[in-house]
Write an enzyme that holds these catalytic residues in place. Structure first.
Site, PDB file in Angstrom:
ATOM      1  N   GLU A 154      18.542 -17.566  -5.964  1.00 32.62           N
ATOM      2  CA  GLU A 154      18.102 -16.256  -6.452  1.00 32.62           C
ATOM      3  C   GLU A 154      17.565 -16.376  -7.880  1.00 32.62           C
ATOM      4  O   GLU A 154      16.561 -15.753  -8.237  1.00 32.62           O
ATOM      5  CB  GLU A 154      19.278 -15.264  -6.349  1.00 32.62           C
ATOM      6  CG  GLU A 154      19.030 -13.880  -6.908  1.00 32.62           C
ATOM      7  CD  GLU A 154      17.839 -13.150  -6.314  1.00 32.62           C
ATOM      8  OE1 GLU A 154      17.290 -13.570  -5.285  1.00 32.62           O
ATOM      9  OE2 GLU A 154      17.420 -12.148  -6.929  1.00 32.62           O
ATOM     10  N   ASN A 186      -1.964   2.416   5.835  1.00 33.68           N
ATOM     11  CA  ASN A 186      -1.053   1.300   5.525  1.00 33.68           C
ATOM     12  C   ASN A 186      -0.802   0.546   6.822  1.00 33.68           C
ATOM     13  O   ASN A 186      -0.680   1.170   7.880  1.00 33.68           O
ATOM     14  CB  ASN A 186       0.311   1.819   5.043  1.00 33.68           C
ATOM     15  CG  ASN A 186       0.252   2.358   3.647  1.00 33.68           C
ATOM     16  OD1 ASN A 186      -0.792   2.322   3.007  1.00 33.68           O
ATOM     17  ND2 ASN A 186       1.375   2.862   3.183  1.00 33.68           N
ATOM     18  N   GLY A 187      -0.669  -0.774   6.734  1.00 27.48           N
ATOM     19  CA  GLY A 187      -0.395  -1.557   7.939  1.00 27.48           C
ATOM     20  C   GLY A 187      -1.528  -2.521   8.219  1.00 27.48           C
ATOM     21  O   GLY A 187      -2.426  -2.701   7.387  1.00 27.48           O
ATOM     22  N   GLU A 245       8.986 -15.385  -9.514  1.00 33.68           N
ATOM     23  CA  GLU A 245       8.365 -14.074  -9.269  1.00 33.68           C
ATOM     24  C   GLU A 245       7.742 -13.484 -10.525  1.00 33.68           C
ATOM     25  O   GLU A 245       6.625 -12.977 -10.479  1.00 33.68           O
ATOM     26  CB  GLU A 245       9.429 -13.059  -8.787  1.00 33.68           C
ATOM     27  CG  GLU A 245       9.761 -13.124  -7.326  1.00 33.68           C
ATOM     28  CD  GLU A 245      10.828 -12.097  -6.946  1.00 33.68           C
ATOM     29  OE1 GLU A 245      10.650 -11.431  -5.929  1.00 33.68           O
ATOM     30  OE2 GLU A 245      11.845 -11.968  -7.666  1.00 33.68           O
ATOM     31  N   TRP A 252      -2.859  -2.780  -1.462  1.00 32.93           N
ATOM     32  CA  TRP A 252      -2.425  -4.160  -1.690  1.00 32.93           C
ATOM     33  C   TRP A 252      -3.191  -4.978  -0.662  1.00 32.93           C
ATOM     34  O   TRP A 252      -2.969  -4.847   0.536  1.00 32.93           O
ATOM     35  CB  TRP A 252      -0.917  -4.269  -1.471  1.00 32.93           C
ATOM     36  CG  TRP A 252      -0.322  -5.580  -1.850  1.00 32.93           C
ATOM     37  CD1 TRP A 252       0.041  -5.983  -3.114  1.00 32.93           C
ATOM     38  CD2 TRP A 252       0.037  -6.648  -0.967  1.00 32.93           C
ATOM     39  NE1 TRP A 252       0.585  -7.242  -3.051  1.00 32.93           N
ATOM     40  CE2 TRP A 252       0.604  -7.674  -1.764  1.00 32.93           C
ATOM     41  CE3 TRP A 252      -0.065  -6.850   0.412  1.00 32.93           C
ATOM     42  CZ2 TRP A 252       1.057  -8.877  -1.227  1.00 32.93           C
ATOM     43  CZ3 TRP A 252       0.386  -8.041   0.950  1.00 32.93           C
ATOM     44  CH2 TRP A 252       0.939  -9.045   0.129  1.00 32.93           C
ATOM     45  N   HIS A 294      19.185 -37.045  -3.454  1.00 31.01           N
ATOM     46  CA  HIS A 294      18.390 -37.265  -2.236  1.00 31.01           C
ATOM     47  C   HIS A 294      16.938 -36.849  -2.444  1.00 31.01           C
ATOM     48  O   HIS A 294      16.248 -36.525  -1.481  1.00 31.01           O
ATOM     49  CB  HIS A 294      19.018 -36.518  -1.066  1.00 31.01           C
ATOM     50  CG  HIS A 294      20.410 -36.988  -0.764  1.00 31.01           C
ATOM     51  ND1 HIS A 294      20.684 -38.236  -0.261  1.00 31.01           N
ATOM     52  CD2 HIS A 294      21.605 -36.388  -0.965  1.00 31.01           C
ATOM     53  CE1 HIS A 294      21.991 -38.383  -0.128  1.00 31.01           C
ATOM     54  NE2 HIS A 294      22.576 -37.270  -0.555  1.00 31.01           N
ATOM     55  N   LYS A 317       6.723  -4.461  -3.819  1.00 29.37           N
ATOM     56  CA  LYS A 317       8.144  -4.114  -3.763  1.00 29.37           C
ATOM     57  C   LYS A 317       8.605  -3.960  -2.321  1.00 29.37           C
ATOM     58  O   LYS A 317       9.684  -4.380  -1.954  1.00 29.37           O
ATOM     59  CB  LYS A 317       8.363  -2.813  -4.534  1.00 29.37           C
ATOM     60  CG  LYS A 317       9.790  -2.320  -4.556  1.00 29.37           C
ATOM     61  CD  LYS A 317      10.594  -3.130  -5.533  1.00 29.37           C
ATOM     62  CE  LYS A 317      12.065  -2.812  -5.505  1.00 29.37           C
ATOM     63  NZ  LYS A 317      12.856  -3.961  -5.974  1.00 29.37           N
ATOM     64  N   LYS A 373      13.789 -15.403  -9.006  1.00 29.72           N
ATOM     65  CA  LYS A 373      13.488 -14.455 -10.099  1.00 29.72           C
ATOM     66  C   LYS A 373      12.490 -15.083 -11.069  1.00 29.72           C
ATOM     67  O   LYS A 373      11.531 -14.450 -11.474  1.00 29.72           O
ATOM     68  CB  LYS A 373      14.753 -14.082 -10.879  1.00 29.72           C
ATOM     69  CG  LYS A 373      15.718 -13.151 -10.214  1.00 29.72           C
ATOM     70  CD  LYS A 373      15.309 -11.696 -10.214  1.00 29.72           C
ATOM     71  CE  LYS A 373      14.531 -11.336  -8.992  1.00 29.72           C
ATOM     72  NZ  LYS A 373      15.174 -11.207  -7.746  1.00 29.72           N
ATOM     73  N   CYS A 421       0.823  -1.213   0.000  1.00 28.36           N
ATOM     74  CA  CYS A 421       0.000   0.000   0.000  1.00 28.36           C
ATOM     75  C   CYS A 421       0.855   1.261   0.000  1.00 28.36           C
ATOM     76  O   CYS A 421       1.934   1.286   0.577  1.00 28.36           O
ATOM     77  CB  CYS A 421      -0.864   0.038   1.255  1.00 28.36           C
ATOM     78  SG  CYS A 421      -1.900  -1.401   1.434  1.00 28.36           S
ATOM     79  N   ARG A 440       5.358  -0.371  -6.240  1.00 27.36           N
ATOM     80  CA  ARG A 440       5.369  -1.122  -4.984  1.00 27.36           C
ATOM     81  C   ARG A 440       4.333  -2.245  -4.980  1.00 27.36           C
ATOM     82  O   ARG A 440       4.363  -3.099  -4.103  1.00 27.36           O
ATOM     83  CB  ARG A 440       5.092  -0.172  -3.813  1.00 27.36           C
ATOM     84  CG  ARG A 440       6.189   0.859  -3.634  1.00 27.36           C
ATOM     85  CD  ARG A 440       5.708   2.001  -2.769  1.00 27.36           C
ATOM     86  NE  ARG A 440       5.269   1.520  -1.489  1.00 27.36           N
ATOM     87  CZ  ARG A 440       5.821   1.859  -0.332  1.00 27.36           C
ATOM     88  NH1 ARG A 440       6.834   2.672  -0.326  1.00 27.36           N
ATOM     89  NH2 ARG A 440       5.350   1.396   0.794  1.00 27.36           N
TER      90      ARG A 440
HETATM   91  C1  G6P Z   1       9.720  -8.174  -1.409  1.00 30.44           C
HETATM   92  C2  G6P Z   1      10.310  -7.805  -2.754  1.00 30.44           C
HETATM   93  C3  G6P Z   1      11.648  -8.515  -2.951  1.00 30.44           C
HETATM   94  C4  G6P Z   1      12.588  -8.182  -1.800  1.00 30.44           C
HETATM   95  C5  G6P Z   1      11.948  -8.494  -0.443  1.00 30.44           C
HETATM   96  C6  G6P Z   1      12.769  -7.917   0.695  1.00 30.44           C
HETATM   97  O1  G6P Z   1       9.383  -9.515  -1.382  1.00 30.44           O
HETATM   98  O2  G6P Z   1       9.419  -8.160  -3.790  1.00 30.44           O
HETATM   99  O3  G6P Z   1      12.242  -8.097  -4.170  1.00 30.44           O
HETATM  100  O4  G6P Z   1      13.767  -8.920  -1.936  1.00 30.44           O
HETATM  101  O5  G6P Z   1      10.660  -7.891  -0.359  1.00 30.44           O
HETATM  102  O6  G6P Z   1      12.748  -6.516   0.602  1.00 30.44           O
HETATM  103  P1  G6P Z   1      13.885  -5.580   1.135  1.00 30.44           P
HETATM  104  O7  G6P Z   1      13.420  -4.199   0.745  1.00 30.44           O
HETATM  105  O8  G6P Z   1      13.915  -5.756   2.624  1.00 30.44           O
HETATM  106  O9  G6P Z   1      15.155  -5.968   0.505  1.00 30.44           O
END
Ligand code: G6P
Length: 610
Positions: free
Chosen positions: A483, A100-101, A490, A75, A506, A605, A487, A2, A27
């Site tokens: 990672e 927000n929250g 996501e 969100w 395993h 984000k 990616k 949000c 975001r």
């Molecule tokens: C969300 C984002 C990720 C990010 C994670 C941690 O899930 O989509 O891209 O790695 O938060 O966020 P930060 O701002 O703490 O790195």
């Protein structure tokens, strides 16, 4: 997640609010809305499901003008994405609130309000707040007083923006847990959850602290702290630049950010290296004394930042005698830890606002640690302000939800930290010199890795029809594989898992068939031969391999093996370089699949709720 934007000015604020919301779009959100106090001092609200453009369309159809307003991108947490659940929420046309929250005691508060005759039109926790403010107005001298009474009733996290017909010349805001800042203009003031939203209108900001409630008028910003005392908070000049967030000629922010990595890494190293060492001052004064005492390091982060921490553990324990543990923040914060006296507590975060990471920091400080250090990309973020020390990544604003340049600059910064620890402990000048030498090679080596873009795009076509993928790596390349898998899932929505290649037999080997693409990263390191044996196990079971391998690795393309030959790189920085092709692979798969690359479904984000 949000986003909040609010404004009080002598000019109409609708455009400022809409532009601010657009700048927060990255975001992640599912609906948006705005409430304005118009010339007749009545509240006009417009909300829309979907993108800010939908809200904008509605506002073009029926324009709303006002000099005071609040707006929001939502969100969903409580209640599905729907217009009725979008903010602002209103009570009796008298109060409007954006939030927000998460309010944890909202069910109990809601039941009480229903008993008192309030009807709810949404499933949100926020609607509880607006009705509470309205009900508190009955025995309050003004809106500020009603907001104060309300915040005392709330349990959980909030950043609030409030307007009311009772005090139509004021915009009130409050913060507990979720980030909120005040933008200071000339004869006008703003609120937002993120600096980015307000850069077109101001570069001067006040960061509210937990418990603060602020009243904004055209002339003043009056802040009361959690004890009700009027406090002065510093007005800080932001160096963030509005233009840095422009897309330019790129099709997506993610691609732009992938290509920005040579410069981002260069900037993160700038002024931090001497010829053969790392400048001690980059972490602040007297830091050597603290680092000398460090007996162990605890790294905490979420998502991509957590993967950076996992790689750093390999580096830390191979270069220093300091034990290093890494854990996701959401687990750490609720687990009892054995107190460790001389522990350096390191948080890694792009945004510096991730709720779980902040909570973990708070816990570590309570439990007692030697010092806390944040590795963060946003200056003045909550994490940076609440840590004893900080080392900034200089990646510039990262807009794509899938983190790219923040990750590689985090790795660079973690290298700097390790170098500082080595220097503080003494006796390793040659090893530090070699670390510095390798770091300086990074921008050029990243450029070279980017040159494989076209070939990777061709490779990506093979993934369009796939539903699953396995990513393999060994040693410090295992978190690189993690990672890579993150990616892919996501942004292309393909289910992807990473395994340390030695663990294949395993379990995951059972999944291998011609339908399961296997991606592996194979730099020329001490574990290359072991990895090659693991890859043979896959090949002999009909698996199709997509390899990013050092050109001297001796791995040749064959019928069921595609190889992108990477330039030779020093082992110490190979994880940074091998991340690049995996980012490009996911990007191209997502583009082929036609997903919303920069704003993948359901993700945000900056995760400011737990
Ligand atoms: C969300 C984002 C990720 C990010 C994670 C941690 O899930 O989509 O891209 O790695 O938060 O966020 P930060 O701002 O703490 O790195």
């Amino acid at each position: 997640m949000c986003g909040i934007v609010g404004a009080i000015a002598q000019r109409p604020v609708t455009e400022i609010l809409i532009e601010g919301l657009k700048r927060l779009e990255y975001r992640g959100y599912d609906s948006a809305g705005v409430a304005l106090l118009d010339a007749d001092k009545t509240i006009k609200r417009v909300r829309a499901l979907g993108k800010v453009a939908e809200l904008e369309k509605k506002l073009i159809e029926s324009p709303q003008i006002g000099n005071i307003g609040i707006s929001h991108t939502r969100w969903a947490t409580h209640g599905e994405p729907a217009e009725r659940n979008a903010h602002p929420h209103m009570s009796n046309d008298r109060v409007a609130v954006v939030h927000n929250g998460i309010i944890e005691n909202y069910e109990e508060l809601r039941a009480g309000l229903i008993e008192n005759g309030y009807t709810f039109e949404s499933e949100t926790d926020t609607e509880v707040i607006v009705h509470l403010i309205e009900s508190n107005l009955a025995n309050s001298k003004n809106v500020l007083d009603a907001v104060k009474k309300t915040t005392r009733q709330l349990k959980g996290a909030y950043a609030l923006g409030v307007i009311s017909t009772d005090n139509p010349d004021e915009l009130i805001c409050a913060r507990e847990g979720s980030p909120l800042l005040v933008g200071v203009g000339f004869g006008e003031h703003f609120i937002s959850s993120d600096v980015q939203a307000l850069l077109p209108v101001t570069s001067r900001f006040i960061y509210l602290e937990n418990g603060d409630i602020a009243t904004l008028t055209l002339k003043d910003v009056i802040i009361e702290d959690e004890n009700g005392n009027i406090v002065e908070r510093e007005v800080r000049q932001s160096n963030a630049c509005s233009l840095e967030s422009e897309l330019g000629d790129y099709r997506h922010y993610m691609l732009k950010e992938i290509y920005e990595q040579p410069q981002a890494v260069q900037k993160t190293l700038e002024d931090r290296l001497d010829i053969n060492s790392i400048k001690q001052c980059i972490m602040g004064d007297n830091v050597a004394e603290i680092l000398k005492q460090v007996e162990e390091v605890q790294i905490i982060a979420c998502g991509t930042s957590y993967h950076a921490g996992l790689i750093a553990r390999y580096w830390m324990e191979s270069l220093t005698d300091i034990p290093c543990q890494v854990e996701v923040a959401s687990e750490y914060r609720y687990r009892r830890q054995v107190p460790r006296k001389n522990m350096l507590f390191v948080t890694i975060s792009q945004s510096g606002e991730t709720a779980d990471t902040l909570a973990a920091l708070e816990k570590a400080k309570k439990d007692g640690c030697l010092a806390s250090l944040s590795i963060c990309n946003v200056a003045e973020s909550s994490l940076q302000r609440e840590s004893d020390f900080s080392l900034m990544t200089i990646a510039g604003p990262e807009i794509g939800v899938a983190s790219t340049k923040a990750f590689t600059t985090q790795l660079v910064t973690l290298k700097l930290l390790i170098g500082l620890l080595m220097q503080a402990k003494g006796g390793q000048s040659e090893a530090v010199a070699s670390l510095v030498e390798d770091l300086k090679k990074l921008p050029v080596l990243i450029e070279q890795a980017l040159e494989h873009d076209k070939a990777i795009e061709v490779m990506a076509e093979h993934f369009i029809e796939k539903h699953n993928a396995l990513f393999l790596g060994r040693g410090d390349q295992y978190p690189v594989a993690m990672e890579g898998a993150l990616k892919l899932k996501e942004i292309s929505y393909i289910h992807a898992e990473a395994y340390p290649a030695g663990e294949l037999k395993h379990g995951p080997l059972a999944l291998v068939d011609s339908e399961m693409p296997i991606v592996a990263v194979a730099p020329n390191t001490s574990l290359l031969e072991k990895l090659k044996s693991n890859l043979e196990e896959v090949r002999s079971r009909g698996g199709f391999l997509y390899l990013f391998a050092d050109k001297t690795s001796g791995i040749a393309p064959q019928d069921n093996i595609q190889v992108i030959e990477m330039d030779e790189v020093p082992e110490s920085i190979a994880p940074i370089i091998y991340t690049i092709p995996l980012q490009l692979l996911s990007y191209h798969v997502a583009v082929f699949k036609g997903t919303d690359v920069d704003k993948p479904r359901n993700l945000a984000k900056s995760v400011t709720v737990e």
